[in-house]
Motif scaffolding. Structure first.
Motif, PDB file in Angstrom:
ATOM      1  N   LEU A 200       0.814  -1.210   0.000  1.00 38.11           N
ATOM      2  CA  LEU A 200       0.000   0.000   0.000  1.00 38.11           C
ATOM      3  C   LEU A 200       0.854   1.270   0.000  1.00 38.11           C
ATOM      4  CD1 LEU A 200      -2.697   1.477   0.185  1.00 38.11           C
ATOM      5  CD2 LEU A 200      -2.666   1.118   2.664  1.00 38.11           C
ATOM      6  N   ILE A 201       1.966   1.287   0.711  1.00 36.43           N
ATOM      7  CA  ILE A 201       2.816   2.481   0.737  1.00 36.43           C
ATOM      8  C   ILE A 201       3.326   2.796  -0.671  1.00 36.43           C
ATOM      9  CG2 ILE A 201       4.998   3.432   1.600  1.00 36.43           C
ATOM     10  CD1 ILE A 201       4.496   1.902   4.206  1.00 36.43           C
ATOM     11  N   ALA A 202       3.766   1.766  -1.382  1.00 35.31           N
ATOM     12  CA  ALA A 202       4.258   1.968  -2.752  1.00 35.31           C
ATOM     13  C   ALA A 202       3.139   2.464  -3.664  1.00 35.31           C
ATOM     14  CB  ALA A 202       4.844   0.670  -3.292  1.00 35.31           C
ATOM     15  N   ARG A 203       1.930   1.914  -3.488  1.00 36.94           N
ATOM     16  CA  ARG A 203       0.814   2.344  -4.339  1.00 36.94           C
ATOM     17  C   ARG A 203       0.423   3.790  -4.053  1.00 36.94           C
ATOM     18  NH1 ARG A 203      -4.464   2.922  -4.246  1.00 36.94           N
ATOM     19  NH2 ARG A 203      -4.854   1.985  -2.215  1.00 36.94           N
ATOM     20  N   LEU A 204       0.380   4.166  -2.768  1.00 36.83           N
ATOM     21  CA  LEU A 204       0.046   5.551  -2.441  1.00 36.83           C
ATOM     22  C   LEU A 204       1.109   6.511  -2.961  1.00 36.83           C
ATOM     23  CD1 LEU A 204      -1.272   5.160   1.227  1.00 36.83           C
ATOM     24  CD2 LEU A 204      -2.613   5.715  -0.814  1.00 36.83           C
ATOM     25  N   LYS A 205       2.360   6.095  -2.905  1.00 40.66           N
ATOM     26  CA  LYS A 205       3.425   6.957  -3.434  1.00 40.66           C
ATOM     27  C   LYS A 205       3.228   7.175  -4.922  1.00 40.66           C
ATOM     28  CE  LYS A 205       8.409   7.429  -4.048  1.00 40.66           C
ATOM     29  NZ  LYS A 205       9.737   6.780  -3.950  1.00 40.66           N
ATOM     30  N   ALA A 206       2.939   6.096  -5.649  1.00 44.26           N
ATOM     31  CA  ALA A 206       2.799   6.198  -7.108  1.00 44.26           C
ATOM     32  C   ALA A 206       1.514   6.907  -7.521  1.00 44.26           C
ATOM     33  CB  ALA A 206       2.841   4.803  -7.720  1.00 44.26           C
ATOM     34  N   ASP A 207       0.414   6.613  -6.825  1.00 43.73           N
ATOM     35  CA  ASP A 207      -0.885   7.126  -7.252  1.00 43.73           C
ATOM     36  C   ASP A 207      -1.247   8.475  -6.648  1.00 43.73           C
ATOM     37  OD1 ASP A 207      -1.041   4.732  -8.551  1.00 43.73           O
ATOM     38  OD2 ASP A 207      -2.557   3.853  -7.230  1.00 43.73           O
ATOM     39  N   VAL A 209       1.063  10.521  -4.051  1.00 41.58           N
ATOM     40  CA  VAL A 209       2.156  11.467  -3.823  1.00 41.58           C
ATOM     41  C   VAL A 209       2.677  12.007  -5.142  1.00 41.58           C
ATOM     42  CG1 VAL A 209       4.485  11.765  -2.862  1.00 41.58           C
ATOM     43  CG2 VAL A 209       2.792  10.369  -1.640  1.00 41.58           C
ATOM     44  N   ALA A 210       2.871  11.131  -6.114  1.00 46.02           N
ATOM     45  CA  ALA A 210       3.417  11.549  -7.410  1.00 46.02           C
ATOM     46  C   ALA A 210       2.497  12.512  -8.135  1.00 46.02           C
ATOM     47  CB  ALA A 210       3.689  10.324  -8.280  1.00 46.02           C
ATOM     48  N   THR A 211       1.194  12.464  -7.863  1.00 39.75           N
ATOM     49  CA  THR A 211       0.232  13.345  -8.525  1.00 39.75           C
ATOM     50  C   THR A 211      -0.117  14.572  -7.690  1.00 39.75           C
ATOM     51  OG1 THR A 211      -1.602  12.047  -7.619  1.00 39.75           O
ATOM     52  CG2 THR A 211      -0.782  11.431  -9.806  1.00 39.75           C
ATOM     53  N   GLY A 212       0.514  14.701  -6.506  1.00 43.30           N
ATOM     54  CA  GLY A 212       0.282  15.877  -5.671  1.00 43.30           C
ATOM     55  C   GLY A 212      -0.967  15.808  -4.823  1.00 43.30           C
ATOM     56  N   GLN A 213      -1.612  14.643  -4.780  1.00 47.98           N
ATOM     57  CA  GLN A 213      -2.826  14.508  -3.975  1.00 47.98           C
ATOM     58  C   GLN A 213      -2.529  14.278  -2.495  1.00 47.98           C
ATOM     59  OE1 GLN A 213      -5.925  14.914  -5.545  1.00 47.98           O
ATOM     60  NE2 GLN A 213      -4.481  15.528  -7.160  1.00 47.98           N
TER      61      GLN A 213
END
Length: 391
Positions: A200-207, A209-213
């Motif tokens: 989940l941490i990796a998914r939140l980073k990609a989906d 954090v990377a998009t500024g959400q």
């Protein structure tokens, strides 16, 4: 004027509310109590009133509000810390919760079931290898949920001694311990999120954090909550569940004889144990008429879950432990928009772990009298830090 009674009060039995709550049980569903810092607030002991208030948009979970009721000094410092999504109100609470909810669905946990079964079996292997007598917390109750939440989040289980130590400080330490532990855990997770393993941490980073959400800081802060809640609460339920079943042999016999009884057994254990005894806490943002009183704007509210879950108007003979009871409408996971995100995970872990433990070690017994167990203090997740067992 007589000062309202002190709250919360420590348990003397691992599965019963504090005997000091008896006058509260016999009184109205909302009563005044005095917290550690002298602040008076409302405690909510009625089941219907608890559900109504937890679903009411006129109450806030934001602990930064002046007068918010903290049930222990250890949590006072958190009012100044950046809040997790648990301490936010909608719409921001819902915005962050929705980022994580896909990992906490019934469908997702069905996919995880083989992994959880394997984790449980491995833990029982380790328990047996440790030999009789041994500590159930160390070899079973704590490893099972820790391994599962690590798998979900992408946290290396090899680091379990570090995060278990600091998690315990967060829920049982002094106010200074809480500050230090929070900084340590957030820092650890922030570093992990720089190059996270799958989860989940990796998914939140990609989906997100990377998009500024979602900010990197908010990712680490909310991952800390999931890591903490994902193992501390279920570990306590496993240990107290074993104590309760062993102390009620007729109910344990029913569970052993009927595999289908696991689900109702878990719901009754959740109701009966109510490990988050003093809480959740809220503060009113408007005047609210409820339970024959007026809760004023700015008044603090603390749900006494152990009493709400033993409301005789909802649960017949509430002090009896009955695994055939339909108890799913308890408030052990809260209610409303803040209802526990991980409730389905906790249910599945308990439903798989407890029957497996008694199936593989049918002669399991406590190696100490229940009355001699050292219980955790009030105002924390109820449970035991060690549980000597033998077979």
């Amino acid at each position: 004027m007589t000062q309202a009674p002190e709250y919360p009060q420590a348990r003397t039995c691992p599965y019963h509310p504090s005997p000091a709550y008896e006058p509260m049980r016999e009184g109205p569903p909302l009563q005044r109590v005095t917290l550690w810092n002298g602040l008076e607030c409302w405690t909510v002991t009625g089941h219907a009133e608890a559900r109504q208030l937890l679903a009411d948009p006129r109450v806030s979970a934001d602990r930064r509000r002046d007068g918010f009721p903290t049930v222990s000094e250890r949590f006072a410092g958190l009012t100044e810390a950046k809040p997790t999504f648990l301490a936010m109100d909608d719409p921001e609470h819902n915005r962050i919760r929705r980022m994580m909810i896909s990992e906490f669905t019934v469908r997702r946990f069905k996919e995880l079931k083989p992994k959880i079964v394997a984790v449980v079996d491995d833990a029982i292997d380790g328990l047996l290898a440790a030999g009789s007598p041994t500590d159930l917390v160390e070899h079973f109750s704590l490893p099972v949920p820790s391994m599962v939440i690590c798998h979900m989040l992408g946290v290396p289980y090899a680091d379990h001694e570090f995060f278990q130590k600091h998690s315990r400080l967060l829920v049982q330490g002094t106010s200074d311990d809480v500050r230090v532990a929070r900084v340590a855990l957030v820092g650890y997770l922030a570093e992990l999120a720089m190059d996270p393993p799958p989860g989940l941490i990796a998914r939140l980073k990609a989906d997100q954090v990377a998009t500024g959400q979602l900010s990197k800081e908010d990712l680490a802060i909310n991952a800390m909550v999931l890591l903490l809640a994902g193992h501390e609460t279920t570990a306590s339920m496993l240990s107290l569940g074993v104590i309760t079943l062993l102390d009620h042999p007729d109910q344990l016999a029913l569970l052993k004889s009927d595999p289908a009884a696991a689900a109702t057994s878990v719901e009754e254990l959740l109701r009966y144990l109510s490990i988050v005894d003093a809480g959740p806490s809220r503060i009113a943002t408007e005047d609210i008429e409820i339970g024959g009183v007026t809760v004023k704007a700015g008044d603090g509210l603390v749900i006494t879950s152990s009493l709400a879950n033993r409301d005789p108007s909802v649960f017949a003979d509430p002090d009896s432990f009955d695994i055939t009871r339909p108890a799913r409408h308890h408030v052990a996971f809260g209610y409303g928009v803040h209802q526990c995100l991980g409730q389905n995970l906790a249910r599945m872990e308990l439903e798989l772990a407890l029957p497996a433990l008694f199936r593989r070690i049918p002669t399991l017994r406590l190696d100490v009298a229940v009355a001699d167990l050292t219980l955790r203090p009030a105002a924390t997740i109820q449970g035991v830090n060690s549980l000597p067992v033998a077979w």
